[in-house]
Scaffold this motif. Structure first.
Motif, short mmCIF file in Angstrom:
data_model
loop_
_atom_site.label_atom_id
_atom_site.label_comp_id
_atom_site.label_asym_id
_atom_site.label_seq_id
_atom_site.Cartn_x
_atom_site.Cartn_y
_atom_site.Cartn_z
N ASP A 66 0.87 -1.16 0.00
CA ASP A 66 0.00 0.00 0.00
C ASP A 66 0.91 1.22 0.00
O ASP A 66 1.94 1.24 0.69
N LEU A 67 0.56 2.25 -0.76
CA LEU A 67 1.39 3.43 -0.91
C LEU A 67 0.81 4.61 -0.14
O LEU A 67 -0.40 4.82 -0.12
N ILE A 68 1.68 5.41 0.47
CA ILE A 68 1.30 6.58 1.23
C ILE A 68 2.18 7.74 0.79
O ILE A 68 3.39 7.56 0.61
N ALA A 69 1.61 8.93 0.63
CA ALA A 69 2.35 10.10 0.16
C ALA A 69 2.50 11.13 1.28
O ALA A 69 1.66 11.99 1.44
N PRO A 70 3.60 11.06 2.05
CA PRO A 70 3.76 12.01 3.15
C PRO A 70 4.39 13.34 2.75
O PRO A 70 4.44 14.26 3.56
N GLY A 71 4.90 13.47 1.54
CA GLY A 71 5.64 14.67 1.15
C GLY A 71 7.13 14.41 1.23
O GLY A 71 7.60 13.32 0.95
N ASP A 72 7.88 15.40 1.67
CA ASP A 72 9.33 15.31 1.74
C ASP A 72 9.75 14.99 3.18
O ASP A 72 9.97 15.89 3.99
N VAL A 73 9.90 13.72 3.50
CA VAL A 73 10.24 13.28 4.86
C VAL A 73 11.66 13.66 5.23
O VAL A 73 11.91 14.13 6.34
N ASP A 74 12.61 13.48 4.32
CA ASP A 74 14.02 13.68 4.66
C ASP A 74 14.54 15.09 4.35
O ASP A 74 15.73 15.35 4.45
N ASN A 75 13.64 15.98 3.97
CA ASN A 75 13.99 17.40 3.71
C ASN A 75 15.09 17.60 2.69
O ASN A 75 15.91 18.51 2.81
N ASN A 76 15.09 16.77 1.62
CA ASN A 76 16.09 16.95 0.57
C ASN A 76 15.51 17.65 -0.66
O ASN A 76 16.16 17.75 -1.69
N GLY A 77 14.26 18.12 -0.55
CA GLY A 77 13.64 18.84 -1.65
C GLY A 77 12.94 17.95 -2.66
O GLY A 77 12.47 18.44 -3.69
N HIS A 78 12.83 16.64 -2.39
CA HIS A 78 12.18 15.71 -3.31
C HIS A 78 11.07 14.95 -2.58
O HIS A 78 11.19 14.64 -1.40
N VAL A 79 10.00 14.66 -3.32
CA VAL A 79 8.87 13.92 -2.77
C VAL A 79 9.31 12.50 -2.42
O VAL A 79 10.03 11.86 -3.18
N ASP A 80 8.87 12.01 -1.25
CA ASP A 80 9.14 10.63 -0.81
C ASP A 80 7.83 9.86 -0.77
O ASP A 80 6.75 10.45 -0.79
N ILE A 81 7.93 8.54 -0.70
CA ILE A 81 6.73 7.73 -0.47
C ILE A 81 6.98 6.78 0.69
O ILE A 81 8.12 6.44 1.01
N LEU A 82 5.88 6.37 1.32
CA LEU A 82 5.90 5.30 2.30
C LEU A 82 5.18 4.12 1.67
O LEU A 82 4.24 4.31 0.89
N ALA A 83 5.64 2.92 1.98
CA ALA A 83 5.02 1.71 1.45
C ALA A 83 4.84 0.70 2.58
O ALA A 83 5.81 0.38 3.28
N ARG A 84 3.60 0.26 2.76
CA ARG A 84 3.30 -0.74 3.78
C ARG A 84 3.19 -2.10 3.09
O ARG A 84 2.38 -2.29 2.18
N ASN A 85 4.01 -3.06 3.52
CA ASN A 85 3.91 -4.42 3.01
C ASN A 85 2.79 -5.11 3.77
O ASN A 85 2.89 -5.34 4.97
N ARG A 86 1.70 -5.41 3.06
CA ARG A 86 0.54 -6.03 3.71
C ARG A 86 0.84 -7.44 4.21
O ARG A 86 0.19 -7.93 5.12
N THR A 87 1.85 -8.11 3.65
CA THR A 87 2.18 -9.48 4.03
C THR A 87 2.94 -9.56 5.35
O THR A 87 2.60 -10.35 6.22
N ASP A 88 3.98 -8.73 5.51
CA ASP A 88 4.80 -8.83 6.73
C ASP A 88 4.60 -7.66 7.70
O ASP A 88 5.20 -7.63 8.77
N GLY A 89 3.77 -6.66 7.33
CA GLY A 89 3.48 -5.55 8.22
C GLY A 89 4.56 -4.49 8.33
O GLY A 89 4.43 -3.56 9.13
N ASP A 90 5.61 -4.58 7.53
CA ASP A 90 6.69 -3.60 7.61
C ASP A 90 6.31 -2.33 6.85
O ASP A 90 5.64 -2.38 5.81
N LEU A 91 6.75 -1.19 7.37
CA LEU A 91 6.51 0.11 6.77
C LEU A 91 7.86 0.69 6.34
O LEU A 91 8.79 0.76 7.15
N TYR A 92 7.95 1.07 5.06
CA TYR A 92 9.21 1.54 4.49
C TYR A 92 9.08 2.96 3.97
O TYR A 92 8.04 3.36 3.45
#
Length: 179
Positions: A66-92
Motif C-alpha cells: 500500500d502506498l502513502i504520500a507524506p511529502g518530503d520526509v528527509d527534507n532533501n527537496g524531493h517527494v518521498d513515499i511510504l510503502a506498507r507491506n501487507r504481508t509482513d506488516g513492515d513500513l518503508y
C-alpha cells in the motif's frame, strides 16, 4: 490503494539556481500495475504525460504494498513515499532523490521505519503531510483496538514515526478510505 497522487515530483524547480522557481509543479501519479510501479507526470493542462512519458520506478514485487504520500520526509527537496507491506506488516520509506522519480521505487534505498502495520491492526493509513505543524510529515491510521479507534502518529522521519495518540475512540472501522 493501487494509485496515489504524490505531488509534483518534477517541480517546482529552480533550473538556473537563482533562488526562484522557474518550472511550476503539477501533481504526479504513482500507479501499481501488477508488480510494477509507474510514475505518470502531470502537466499544466491537467492531463497526465502530456510532456513526459511515464517512468518505471519499481520493476518488481509491488503488488503486496500500500502506498502513502507524506511529502518530503528527509527534507532533501524531493517527494518521498511510504510503502506498507501487507504481508509482513513492515513500513518503508522510499526517499525521492531526483526530479525523474529516482529513489521512489528502488529497494536498496528504502529505509524500514515501522513494523506491525498489518492491515488487520491498521486497516487504513494516510499522511496528509504535516498535520501538527511541527515541520515533519505525520501519519493517521484506524484500528480495531479500543472500539475501532483513530490514531495520529506525529513526526515521520528517516528513523521512524512518533508514538501514536488516540484521537478517535470508536466507529473508525466503518470507513472505506482516508484521503
Amino acid at each position: 490503494m493501487p494509485d496515489l497522487a504524490i505531488g509534483g515530483v518534477d517541480g517546482p524547480l529552480d533550473v538556473d539556481n537563482d533562488g526562484t522557481m522557474d518550472v511550476p509543479g503539477f501533481p504526479d501519479l504513482l500507479v501499481k500495475d501488477g508488480n510494477q510501479l509507474w510514475l505518470y507526470y502531470g502537466a499544466h493542462s491537467h492531463h497526465l504525460d502530456e510532456t513526459t512519458e511515464p517512468v518505471l520506478v519499481g520493476a518488481t514485487s509491488w503488488s503486496p504494498y500500500d502506498l502513502i504520500a507524506p511529502g518530503d520526509v528527509d527534507n532533501n527537496g524531493h517527494v518521498d513515499i511510504l510503502a506498507r507491506n501487507r504481508t509482513d506488516g513492515d513500513l518503508y520509506l522510499y526517499p525521492g532523490t531526483g526530479p525523474a522519480g529516482e529513489g521512489l521505487g528502488t529497494g536498496p534505498s528504502r529505509i524500514q521505519i515501522g513494523s506491525n502495520w498489518y492491515p488487520t491492526n491498521r486497516p487504513l493509513i494516510t499522511s496528509p503531510a504535516d498535520a501538527d505543524n511541527d515541520g515533519t510529515p505525520d501519519l493517521w491510521a484506524n484500528s480495531p483496538d479500543t472500539g475501532s479507534g483513530l490514531y495520529f502518529y506525529p513526526t515521520v522521519t528517516t528513523s521512524g514515526h512518533g508514538t501514536p495518540v488516540t484521537v478517535g475512540s470508536s466507529g473508525w472501522l466503518a470507513f472505506q478510505a482516508f484521503s
